[in-house]
Design a protein around this motif. Sequence first.
Motif, mmCIF file in Angstrom:
data_model
loop_
_atom_site.group_PDB
_atom_site.id
_atom_site.type_symbol
_atom_site.label_atom_id
_atom_site.label_comp_id
_atom_site.label_asym_id
_atom_site.label_seq_id
_atom_site.Cartn_x
_atom_site.Cartn_y
_atom_site.Cartn_z
ATOM 1 N N ASN A 86 42.646 36.350 52.178
ATOM 2 C CA ASN A 86 42.824 37.536 51.348
ATOM 3 C C ASN A 86 41.760 37.679 50.262
ATOM 4 N N SER A 87 40.761 36.802 50.277
ATOM 5 C CA SER A 87 39.691 36.885 49.286
ATOM 6 C C SER A 87 38.453 36.207 49.845
ATOM 7 N N SER A 88 37.315 36.533 49.258
ATOM 8 C CA SER A 88 36.063 35.913 49.696
ATOM 9 C C SER A 88 36.082 34.417 49.438
ATOM 10 N N LYS A 89 36.786 34.002 48.384
ATOM 11 C CA LYS A 89 36.873 32.569 48.080
ATOM 12 C C LYS A 89 37.590 31.827 49.193
ATOM 13 N N GLU A 119 35.697 40.204 52.207
ATOM 14 C CA GLU A 119 36.717 39.731 51.278
ATOM 15 C C GLU A 119 38.073 39.486 51.930
ATOM 16 N N ALA A 120 38.228 39.866 53.177
ATOM 17 C CA ALA A 120 39.497 39.625 53.872
ATOM 18 C C ALA A 120 39.215 39.435 55.353
ATOM 19 N N THR A 122 34.055 44.929 50.732
ATOM 20 C CA THR A 122 34.103 45.793 49.567
ATOM 21 C C THR A 122 33.609 47.193 49.950
#
Length: 287
Positions: free
Chosen positions: A249-252, A264-265, A287
């Motif tokens: 659910n995030s780039s991390k 990012e997902a 994004t």
Amino acid sequence: MANMTGIEIDVNNHLHNKAILTVIPVNDSIVNARILAVSVAGIIGGPWVGSLVGAITGVHRIIQGVAPLQGWFYVPSSILIGALSGFLYHDRKSYFKVMTPWHGFIVGIIMESIQMLFILLFSPTGWPLVRYIALPMILVNSLGTSIFLSIVSMYLHQEEELRATQTHSVLQLTNETLPYFRQGLTSESAQQVVKIIKKYTNFDAVSITDRHQILAHVGAGDDHHIPGRPVETALSSSVIKRGQIKVANSSKVIGCSNANCPLEAAIMTPLRIDNEVIGTIIPTSGT
């Protein structure tokens, strides 16, 4: 809310339009949409839900009364109406098993008529009150039930159309990608597959890898997710090792080594032959 925002009517059939009805005199009643709420609860949730909502509305009506147990008959009447509404909807042998707006209109007439019967038999004002409020309340609550079911029916119809469209897209996608998958998991076949998937979906990028390297990537991030490079993201490596679908659910969470990666997902799905993971397919959004 129907109890508290209705219109108070006294023994002389005079209307008292107050903002909030918190206390009701002994001989006064409320013209409201309580039965609409109870009937719809039964139709949507079944007899148990309808009965529970009916009990809540009936008890609340008693609480509004000045005298103890004033309006006690609203409890059994509301419970009965909620149960009957649910029964008519859920009984598969019943004519009402598919609750169309027209059927809802009929059910609304029946349920409000039951309420009028209880008022006639047990209310201190009895026939004078019923004669004054029966017709408008039956019509309004029946129309309200019908309109509500029209909205629900429209929503369900749109949902069915969406599922049919999605099913068609999946079948079309399968039909077009299967010939390439049959050629084996190669850079050439993977490149064709990701283009087709990108065409039929709204993902920003699609990737296919084998166990060690990127075979194909199309869309956002193609400046560094280049075919032939090693699998870079930590999540992809985890999917390959464990063979489980992972959602980022995030780039991390994706764990791309490029700090400027726009993705990012992602949904990272293992590709298997029998029980062996041979690679991954990764649709992503950015994004």
